[in-house]
Design a protein around this motif. Sequence first.
Motif, PDB file in Angstrom:
ATOM      1  N   ARG A 123       0.879  -1.171   0.000  1.00  0.00           N
ATOM      2  CA  ARG A 123       0.000   0.000   0.000  1.00  0.00           C
ATOM      3  C   ARG A 123       0.917   1.222   0.000  1.00  0.00           C
ATOM      4  N   THR A 124       1.221   1.706  -1.192  1.00  0.00           N
ATOM      5  CA  THR A 124       2.279   2.701  -1.356  1.00  0.00           C
ATOM      6  C   THR A 124       1.950   4.030  -0.711  1.00  0.00           C
ATOM      7  N   HIS A 125       0.691   4.480  -0.867  1.00  0.00           N
ATOM      8  CA  HIS A 125       0.329   5.810  -0.359  1.00  0.00           C
ATOM      9  C   HIS A 125      -0.918   5.718   0.504  1.00  0.00           C
ATOM     10  N   GLN A 126      -0.735   5.901   1.799  1.00  0.00           N
ATOM     11  CA  GLN A 126      -1.847   5.909   2.755  1.00  0.00           C
ATOM     12  C   GLN A 126      -1.820   7.252   3.485  1.00  0.00           C
ATOM     13  N   PRO A 127      -2.704   8.169   3.104  1.00  0.00           N
ATOM     14  CA  PRO A 127      -2.713   9.482   3.754  1.00  0.00           C
ATOM     15  C   PRO A 127      -2.823   9.365   5.271  1.00  0.00           C
ATOM     16  N   LEU A 128      -1.973  10.119   5.968  1.00  0.00           N
ATOM     17  CA  LEU A 128      -2.002  10.196   7.421  1.00  0.00           C
ATOM     18  C   LEU A 128      -2.825  11.423   7.793  1.00  0.00           C
ATOM     19  N   LEU A 129      -3.894  11.199   8.547  1.00  0.00           N
ATOM     20  CA  LEU A 129      -4.870  12.249   8.848  1.00  0.00           C
ATOM     21  C   LEU A 129      -4.892  12.539  10.336  1.00  0.00           C
ATOM     22  N   THR A 130      -5.290  13.753  10.669  1.00  0.00           N
ATOM     23  CA  THR A 130      -5.370  14.130  12.074  1.00  0.00           C
ATOM     24  C   THR A 130      -6.410  15.211  12.276  1.00  0.00           C
ATOM     25  N   THR A 131      -6.905  15.311  13.504  1.00  0.00           N
ATOM     26  CA  THR A 131      -7.797  16.409  13.882  1.00  0.00           C
ATOM     27  C   THR A 131      -7.683  16.676  15.370  1.00  0.00           C
ATOM     28  N   ARG A 132      -7.849  17.926  15.724  1.00  0.00           N
ATOM     29  CA  ARG A 132      -7.961  18.318  17.129  1.00  0.00           C
ATOM     30  C   ARG A 132      -9.310  18.993  17.383  1.00  0.00           C
ATOM     31  N   GLU A 133     -10.180  18.932  16.409  1.00  0.00           N
ATOM     32  CA  GLU A 133     -11.444  19.662  16.442  1.00  0.00           C
ATOM     33  C   GLU A 133     -12.603  18.715  16.716  1.00  0.00           C
ATOM     34  N   ARG A 134     -13.429  19.063  17.655  1.00  0.00           N
ATOM     35  CA  ARG A 134     -14.619  18.261  17.919  1.00  0.00           C
ATOM     36  C   ARG A 134     -15.587  18.379  16.742  1.00  0.00           C
ATOM     37  N   PRO A 135     -16.055  17.275  16.202  1.00  0.00           N
ATOM     38  CA  PRO A 135     -16.993  17.355  15.074  1.00  0.00           C
ATOM     39  C   PRO A 135     -18.251  18.164  15.380  1.00  0.00           C
ATOM     40  N   SER A 136     -18.688  18.140  16.626  1.00  0.00           N
ATOM     41  CA  SER A 136     -19.910  18.883  16.973  1.00  0.00           C
ATOM     42  C   SER A 136     -19.737  20.376  16.785  1.00  0.00           C
ATOM     43  N   THR A 137     -18.505  20.862  16.848  1.00  0.00           N
ATOM     44  CA  THR A 137     -18.265  22.302  16.687  1.00  0.00           C
ATOM     45  C   THR A 137     -18.267  22.731  15.233  1.00  0.00           C
ATOM     46  N   ILE A 138     -18.237  21.761  14.310  1.00  0.00           N
ATOM     47  CA  ILE A 138     -18.273  22.115  12.890  1.00  0.00           C
ATOM     48  C   ILE A 138     -19.560  21.613  12.239  1.00  0.00           C
ATOM     49  N   GLY A 139     -20.549  21.343  13.075  1.00  0.00           N
ATOM     50  CA  GLY A 139     -21.872  21.023  12.570  1.00  0.00           C
ATOM     51  C   GLY A 139     -22.088  19.593  12.121  1.00  0.00           C
ATOM     52  N   VAL A 140     -21.234  18.679  12.556  1.00  0.00           N
ATOM     53  CA  VAL A 140     -21.386  17.280  12.169  1.00  0.00           C
ATOM     54  C   VAL A 140     -22.301  16.572  13.160  1.00  0.00           C
ATOM     55  N   GLN A 141     -23.254  15.822  12.642  1.00  0.00           N
ATOM     56  CA  GLN A 141     -24.165  15.067  13.495  1.00  0.00           C
ATOM     57  C   GLN A 141     -23.411  13.973  14.243  1.00  0.00           C
ATOM     58  N   ILE A 142     -23.728  13.792  15.510  1.00  0.00           N
ATOM     59  CA  ILE A 142     -23.091  12.785  16.357  1.00  0.00           C
ATOM     60  C   ILE A 142     -24.074  11.647  16.617  1.00  0.00           C
ATOM     61  N   ASP A 143     -23.645  10.426  16.368  1.00  0.00           N
ATOM     62  CA  ASP A 143     -24.489   9.265  16.641  1.00  0.00           C
ATOM     63  C   ASP A 143     -24.476   8.990  18.144  1.00  0.00           C
ATOM     64  N   PRO A 144     -25.604   9.146  18.826  1.00  0.00           N
ATOM     65  CA  PRO A 144     -25.618   8.973  20.284  1.00  0.00           C
ATOM     66  C   PRO A 144     -25.512   7.524  20.739  1.00  0.00           C
ATOM     67  N   PRO A 160     -21.700  10.094  11.169  1.00  0.00           N
ATOM     68  CA  PRO A 160     -22.107  10.313  12.570  1.00  0.00           C
ATOM     69  C   PRO A 160     -21.446   9.341  13.533  1.00  0.00           C
ATOM     70  N   ALA A 161     -21.232   8.090  13.109  1.00  0.00           N
ATOM     71  CA  ALA A 161     -20.606   7.105  13.994  1.00  0.00           C
ATOM     72  C   ALA A 161     -19.150   7.467  14.256  1.00  0.00           C
ATOM     73  N   MET A 162     -18.413   7.783  13.199  1.00  0.00           N
ATOM     74  CA  MET A 162     -17.015   8.148  13.371  1.00  0.00           C
ATOM     75  C   MET A 162     -16.901   9.464  14.128  1.00  0.00           C
ATOM     76  N   ALA A 163     -17.787  10.395  13.859  1.00  0.00           N
ATOM     77  CA  ALA A 163     -17.767  11.672  14.575  1.00  0.00           C
ATOM     78  C   ALA A 163     -17.964  11.457  16.071  1.00  0.00           C
ATOM     79  N   SER A 164     -18.790  10.494  16.425  1.00  0.00           N
ATOM     80  CA  SER A 164     -19.006  10.194  17.838  1.00  0.00           C
ATOM     81  C   SER A 164     -17.736   9.671  18.481  1.00  0.00           C
TER      82      SER A 164
END
Length: 281
Positions: free
Chosen positions: A120-141, A233-237
């Motif tokens: 798997r030659t290219h696998q993007p490395l991703l990161t976040t420090r931001e809560r999804p709820s603060t950017i309007g993403v639905q959260i699966d309870p 929503p699941a991943m955001a949770s």
Amino acid sequence: MLRQRLPVRPLSAADKDAALAVCARDRVSNVFVAARIAEGSLRSSPGSLLGHWDDGQLRGLVWVSANVVPVELDDDGVAAVAARITKMRRQCASIFGPSAQVAGLWDRLGPTWGPVRAVRTHQPLLTTRERPSTIGVQIDPDVRPARIDEVDIVLPAAAHMFTEEIGYPPYFGSDRGYRASVAALVRAGHTFVKVEDGEVVFKADVGSLALGCAQVQGVWLHPRLRGQGLSVPAMASVVEQVLSGMADEVSLYVNDFNVAARAAYARCGFHEVGAFTTVLL
């Protein structure tokens, strides 16, 4: 004198702080190895962490167990490590980590370690420090940490994810060893699930946690539920809960060809900060 004669040598518990300092140069890229160190591997798995020394200073690391994972190796370090581990092929199932370091190792090890299952030659490395709820993403309870009494229903979801990702089952015959690893994640509170009618339909694990960074792995949604907009929503949770006290940064890496997953992670606030390569042996 030992360090001068041997540029690559096994590290001991006395090297823990120095090794973690090397990992901290890029905690997102190096969290897998940092977590193994924090979990006590220098005592429990002697010889699994090798250090590259130069002029008496610890310059880089490599984890050598079921996986080979380089950390902060320069060109000299890559060459020295490859020479040291060239005879260890049989104990390793994969090489993964920052692309340049993995490519350098594989250039040297490939002629004797091949053939491979996949690269798997290219696998993007991703990161976040931001809560999804603060950017309007639905959260699966309904996404929550799995309970230890749910290992039996987490196990098939974990095995399905592994088989889809790697191309072969995580165990043959007895599931004892794999079950123990699944149970350890559940016991630590590092497995998040959504359960419907007694069945796990979504799963994600915090596979590595160290230096304030949590790396998510094993993200899986039941095939019958895919394409319905449920993964975001699941991943955001998961991200929301991890950032609520477990870590201040969440990372993961993803196959570049997995367009749907990359889009879902982007909607959850992840952004690309690097690239990994994985060689499946």
